[in-house]
Write an enzyme that holds these catalytic residues in place. Structure first.
Site, short mmCIF file in Angstrom:
data_model
loop_
_atom_site.label_atom_id
_atom_site.label_comp_id
_atom_site.label_asym_id
_atom_site.label_seq_id
_atom_site.Cartn_x
_atom_site.Cartn_y
_atom_site.Cartn_z
CB CYS A 8 -1.00 -0.02 1.16
SG CYS A 8 -0.30 0.13 2.78
CB CYS A 80 -4.30 1.86 -1.92
SG CYS A 80 -2.53 2.16 -1.93
CB CYS A 87 3.59 -1.62 -7.75
SG CYS A 87 4.46 -3.18 -7.45
#
Length: 136
Positions: A8, A80, A87
């Site tokens: 997250c 999220c 990422c």
């Protein structure tokens, strides 16, 4: 050993709770870690609501994404949109899953209102791990 990574934004609430549940619910064939695209410290309300269900995450701490671990994971779960979008790219062998959960740290109102938000997200995470075919 299989590896899972829960990600997250700040690795303070959602991913920390997911790590705690996964360590408890998944069998020993899984190595479990969590991280964030930033570090925001461990949220005390996350510790509190996990304690309510008998899981102690008080010794966990906020960590940045470890690219070596990320690239060797079997499963990466983003919790999220920010983590999903930020990422790093992973090899095709890494199965990526997105569970869009609200950030309980952004809840407003009384402490009871905030705790309710944390409990709702906690319960969604538990249900996600228990129901997912990824971890069977």
């Amino acid at each position: 050993m299989k590896q899972v990574y829960f990600l997250c934004t700040g690795n303070s609430c959602r991913s920390q709770m997911a790590e705690g549940f996964a360590r408890t619910l998944l069998d020993s064939k899984w190595q479990v870690q969590s991280a964030g695209v930033e570090t925001h410290g461990l949220n005390p309300m996350a510790v509190q609501v996990m304690g309510e269900v008998g899981i102690d995450i008080s010794q966990q701490y906020s960590k940045l994404i470890d690219r070596d671990y990320l690239n060797t994971c079997d499963v990466v779960v983003t919790l999220c949109g920010d983590a999903r979008d930020r990422c790093p790219v992973t090899p095709a062998s890494v199965q990526r899953v997105h569970w869009p959960l609200p950030d309980p740290a952004q809840a407003t109102g009384t402490d009871d209102d905030k705790l309710r938000a944390f409990r709702e997200v906690r319960d969604e995470i538990r249900q996600g791990i228990e129901a997912s075919e990824l971890f069977k």
